[in-house]
Design an enzyme around this catalytic site. Structure first.
Site, PDB file in Angstrom:
ATOM      1  N   GLU A 158      -6.896   4.789   7.790  1.00 57.40           N
ATOM      2  CA  GLU A 158      -6.688   6.204   7.445  1.00 57.40           C
ATOM      3  C   GLU A 158      -7.918   6.777   6.744  1.00 57.40           C
ATOM      4  O   GLU A 158      -8.254   7.945   6.920  1.00 57.40           O
ATOM      5  CB  GLU A 158      -5.422   6.336   6.575  1.00 57.40           C
ATOM      6  CG  GLU A 158      -4.168   6.075   7.407  1.00 57.40           C
ATOM      7  CD  GLU A 158      -3.000   5.470   6.643  1.00 57.40           C
ATOM      8  OE1 GLU A 158      -3.003   5.505   5.401  1.00 57.40           O
ATOM      9  OE2 GLU A 158      -2.085   4.931   7.305  1.00 57.40           O
ATOM     10  N   HIS A 168      -9.478   1.125   4.948  1.00 57.51           N
ATOM     11  CA  HIS A 168      -8.212   1.377   5.650  1.00 57.51           C
ATOM     12  C   HIS A 168      -8.465   2.356   6.793  1.00 57.51           C
ATOM     13  O   HIS A 168      -9.280   3.267   6.674  1.00 57.51           O
ATOM     14  CB  HIS A 168      -7.172   1.934   4.672  1.00 57.51           C
ATOM     15  CG  HIS A 168      -5.798   1.907   5.248  1.00 57.51           C
ATOM     16  ND1 HIS A 168      -5.355   2.849   6.153  1.00 57.51           N
ATOM     17  CD2 HIS A 168      -4.781   1.022   5.085  1.00 57.51           C
ATOM     18  CE1 HIS A 168      -4.120   2.541   6.507  1.00 57.51           C
ATOM     19  NE2 HIS A 168      -3.746   1.445   5.888  1.00 57.51           N
ATOM     20  N   LYS A 201       0.141   4.225  -0.260  1.00 58.05           N
ATOM     21  CA  LYS A 201      -0.492   5.429   0.324  1.00 58.05           C
ATOM     22  C   LYS A 201      -0.221   6.626  -0.589  1.00 58.05           C
ATOM     23  O   LYS A 201      -0.155   6.451  -1.804  1.00 58.05           O
ATOM     24  CB  LYS A 201      -0.029   5.638   1.770  1.00 58.05           C
ATOM     25  CG  LYS A 201      -0.199   4.356   2.595  1.00 58.05           C
ATOM     26  CD  LYS A 201      -0.023   4.538   4.068  1.00 58.05           C
ATOM     27  CE  LYS A 201      -0.212   3.186   4.769  1.00 58.05           C
ATOM     28  NZ  LYS A 201      -0.130   3.277   6.221  1.00 58.05           N
ATOM     29  N   GLY A 214       2.489   2.199  10.814  1.00 54.31           N
ATOM     30  CA  GLY A 214       3.451   3.293  10.699  1.00 54.31           C
ATOM     31  C   GLY A 214       4.151   3.627  12.010  1.00 54.31           C
ATOM     32  O   GLY A 214       4.794   4.662  12.130  1.00 54.31           O
ATOM     33  N   ASN A 269       0.874  -1.174   0.000  1.00 53.90           N
ATOM     34  CA  ASN A 269       0.000   0.000   0.000  1.00 53.90           C
ATOM     35  C   ASN A 269       0.910   1.222   0.000  1.00 53.90           C
ATOM     36  O   ASN A 269       1.487   1.565   1.028  1.00 53.90           O
ATOM     37  CB  ASN A 269      -0.895  -0.026   1.258  1.00 53.90           C
ATOM     38  CG  ASN A 269      -1.735   1.238   1.382  1.00 53.90           C
ATOM     39  OD1 ASN A 269      -1.779   2.068   0.463  1.00 53.90           O
ATOM     40  ND2 ASN A 269      -2.405   1.389   2.507  1.00 53.90           N
ATOM     41  N   SER A 327       3.422  -2.245  10.352  1.00 56.02           N
ATOM     42  CA  SER A 327       4.865  -2.341  10.596  1.00 56.02           C
ATOM     43  C   SER A 327       5.426  -3.716  10.246  1.00 56.02           C
ATOM     44  O   SER A 327       6.359  -4.201  10.894  1.00 56.02           O
ATOM     45  CB  SER A 327       5.206  -1.955  12.042  1.00 56.02           C
ATOM     46  OG  SER A 327       4.848  -0.610  12.279  1.00 56.02           O
ATOM     47  N   GLU A 348      -5.408  -5.048  10.380  1.00 53.63           N
ATOM     48  CA  GLU A 348      -4.383  -4.034  10.622  1.00 53.63           C
ATOM     49  C   GLU A 348      -4.668  -3.334  11.951  1.00 53.63           C
ATOM     50  O   GLU A 348      -5.478  -2.396  11.993  1.00 53.63           O
ATOM     51  CB  GLU A 348      -4.395  -2.989   9.502  1.00 53.63           C
ATOM     52  CG  GLU A 348      -4.093  -3.540   8.129  1.00 53.63           C
ATOM     53  CD  GLU A 348      -3.517  -2.465   7.208  1.00 53.63           C
ATOM     54  OE1 GLU A 348      -2.485  -2.745   6.595  1.00 53.63           O
ATOM     55  OE2 GLU A 348      -4.068  -1.363   7.117  1.00 53.63           O
TER      56      GLU A 348
END
Ligand code: 13P
Length: 251
Positions: free
Chosen positions: A98, A96, A11, A174, A9, A214, A168
């Site tokens: 985000e 996701h 991003k 991250g 991904n 991660s 996730e």
């Protein structure tokens, strides 16, 4: 169909020439030695045509990072599932954390997005996962279950069989704080069990469940060796050809 998948991904990273260099390097690396998994790169939409061309010539499959819940029409700036389908896109990330956090996407709209994708024969990579406070309060199983029940569990068995799930944990994204292999396995087994209860054992056994958060060249092997971990959805480490390639060969 359950299969091993390593999906990157990207991003909102890279400009065009960097994106070309990266996909070219990954294609070269994996064309020399057939990977034991499906390799997917989910790129910003402006690069999909370029990465889609690589999909035709290499073993890389292309995925988008977002899709509209609407079929077509006056939705300035949006991209429809039919548009993705017309460009030979095979996968699309949905849900996701985000998108949930910064764009306010809720379970209902995520269900509609996944529905548009399935109608257009694009495989949703449907993301779920708890926040740190959920885990600290030991609510992580409940949160993940609710995310499934309120979205993809509304599909019938046939529709659901087209979906890839990505677990996730938000606290691992991250942050460099990976879930331990045991934590990942525990949650993946829980998710598979929920799928078995909702549909049946066969559907559960046939669902690919990826881990994200991660995941990197150092820890991928141990994570992927867990019984219910079918691969990874990789953020930061998918932006470096060498690291991503190492992850691909971690099975
Ligand atoms: P990182 O691998 O950078 O933690 O990101 C994971 C992720 O969000 C993949 O979708």
């Amino acid at each position: 169909m359950r299969q091993k998948i390593v999906a990157g991904n990207w991003k909102m990273n890279k400009v065009f020439h960097e994106a070309e260099d990266l996909v070219g390097a990954i294609a070269n690396a994996i064309d020399d030695r057939e990977p034991d998994c499906e390799v997917v790169i989910c790129t910003p939409s402006v690069f999909l045509e370029m990465t889609g061309d690589y999909s035709e010539e290499s073993q890389i499959r292309t995925g988008a990072q977002n899709v509209s819940e609407h079929e077509s029409g006056a939705y300035t700036g949006e991209i429809s599932a039919a548009m993705l389908d017309s460009m030979a896109i095979d996968y699309c990330i949905v849900g996701h954390s985000e998108r949930r956090k910064y764009f306010g996407e809720k379970d209902e709209v995520l269900y509609e997005k996944a529905e548009r994708l399935i109608e257009n024969e694009i495989i949703p990579i449907f993301c779920i996962g708890e926040q740190l406070e959920d885990r600290e309060a030991e609510n992580h199983f409940k949160v993940v279950e609710a995310q499934l029940v309120n979205s993809v569990f509304k599909f019938n068995k046939d529709e659901f069989s087209n979906i890839v799930i990505a677990y996730e944990p938000v606290w691992a994204i991250g942050t460099g704080k990976t879930a331990t292999p045991a934590q990942a396995q525990e949650m993946h087994a829980f998710i598979r069990d929920l799928i078995a209860k909702k549909y049946d054992n066969e559907t559960a056994e046939e669902t690919s469940i990826l881990y994200g958060g991660s995941c990197n060249a150092e820890n991928a092997k141990e994570l992927f060796s867990q019984k219910d971990v079918d691969g990874g959805l990789i953020g930061g480490a998918s932006l470096k050809a060498n690291d991503f390639t190492k992850i691909i060969y971690s099975f």
